[in-house]
Structure formats: C-alpha cells, structure tokens
Scaffold this active site. Sequence first.
Site, mmCIF file in Angstrom:
data_model
loop_
_atom_site.group_PDB
_atom_site.id
_atom_site.type_symbol
_atom_site.label_atom_id
_atom_site.label_comp_id
_atom_site.label_asym_id
_atom_site.label_seq_id
_atom_site.Cartn_x
_atom_site.Cartn_y
_atom_site.Cartn_z
ATOM 1 C CG LEU A 166 45.977 7.784 13.804
ATOM 2 C CD1 LEU A 166 45.474 9.221 13.582
ATOM 3 C CD2 LEU A 166 47.291 7.557 13.213
ATOM 4 C CB CYS A 167 44.586 3.996 19.668
ATOM 5 S SG CYS A 167 43.915 4.169 21.233
ATOM 6 C CG HIS A 168 49.707 6.905 22.131
ATOM 7 N ND1 HIS A 168 48.983 7.967 21.962
ATOM 8 C CD2 HIS A 168 51.156 7.344 21.671
ATOM 9 C CE1 HIS A 168 49.474 8.864 21.385
ATOM 10 N NE2 HIS A 168 50.628 8.575 21.453
ATOM 11 C CD GLU A 225 43.259 2.203 25.586
ATOM 12 O OE1 GLU A 225 44.361 2.340 24.740
ATOM 13 O OE2 GLU A 225 42.728 3.531 26.074
ATOM 14 C CG ASP A 263 28.967 -14.463 18.539
ATOM 15 O OD1 ASP A 263 28.652 -14.437 17.502
ATOM 16 O OD2 ASP A 263 30.013 -15.128 19.259
#
Length: 160
Positions: A76-78, A115, A129
């Site tokens: 649902l993130c634009h 973001e 990592d």
Amino acid sequence: MTQKLSHFDQAGNAVMVDVSDKPITSRTATATGSILVCKEVMQAVQEGTVKKGDVLGVARVAGIMGVKQTSSLIPLCHTLLIQKCSIDFELIPEEGRITASCTVQCSGQTGVEMEALTGVSTALLTIYDMCKAIDRSMEITDIHLAEKAGGKSGHFIYPK
C-alpha cells in the site's frame, strides 16, 4: 479522540490511500538506526579489511537501492519519484556502534518516511551481511523516524 486509519475502507478492507486531491509539496524525511558490533568488526570496518569489501560504501549503495524499492516492499506504499537520497554513517568505537542516517527528498502528494526507514534498515542489514563472518551477534537497534517536513501534518522531530 480516535483517529481514523486511512489504509482501510468502511468495510475494513486494506486500501491504498487516495492522494489524488492532495497538493504537490516538498517532502523530506530522515531516519536513523544503529548496529552494535564487537571490537573486531569495528576495527575491520575502520581499516577496510572486511573480506567482502568496502562495508560502508556498499551499505550506502544498498540503502539508496532500498529507498528506490520501498513501494515494492511495503504493501500500500505509493511509488514516488525520489529527487535526493543520502546515507551517512558515524562510527562510535567506544560504544561498539555504527549509526546510519538516511535522508530522502521528493516533491509529491505523500511523504517519504517509509523510504527513509527502508533505506536506513537496508544499509544496516548490509553491514550485518558483510560482517557476519567475523561476528553473528551484531544487533540492529534504534531504527526510527528522526525528522520529517512537508505535507499536511507538518514538521516532526523525534522527541528524544
């Protein structure tokens, strides 16, 4: 006062928020977080001796890539046209802490908080990592929105 959640319709279904009537404004958000590392990891990062390469350089690129992929990762993130993204690091050897900060800017109808949070998270995960061969007990912590500006809700600064 109960605040209505905007990602649900009247029937309780998840929906993408309609921002079509919102004005285009300048939006900026900064998120920060840390990774706690042992002395060996800190030394290897500082000296550039991690076998996988330049840890902070790769983490910076990974964070920027994470910012650009946010709408693919968060339902649902634009999708936004990002105009600027920066990832910065601070090494605090006495605390065994590497702090990352991600700032994102765009002109749009919705904010860039997700973001910025995705960018800082991706950068920290990349450090993990790249350094896990030295120590798997690193801890990613304190990820939060530090500041945001623009849009209807105005300016926000993390209260701590």
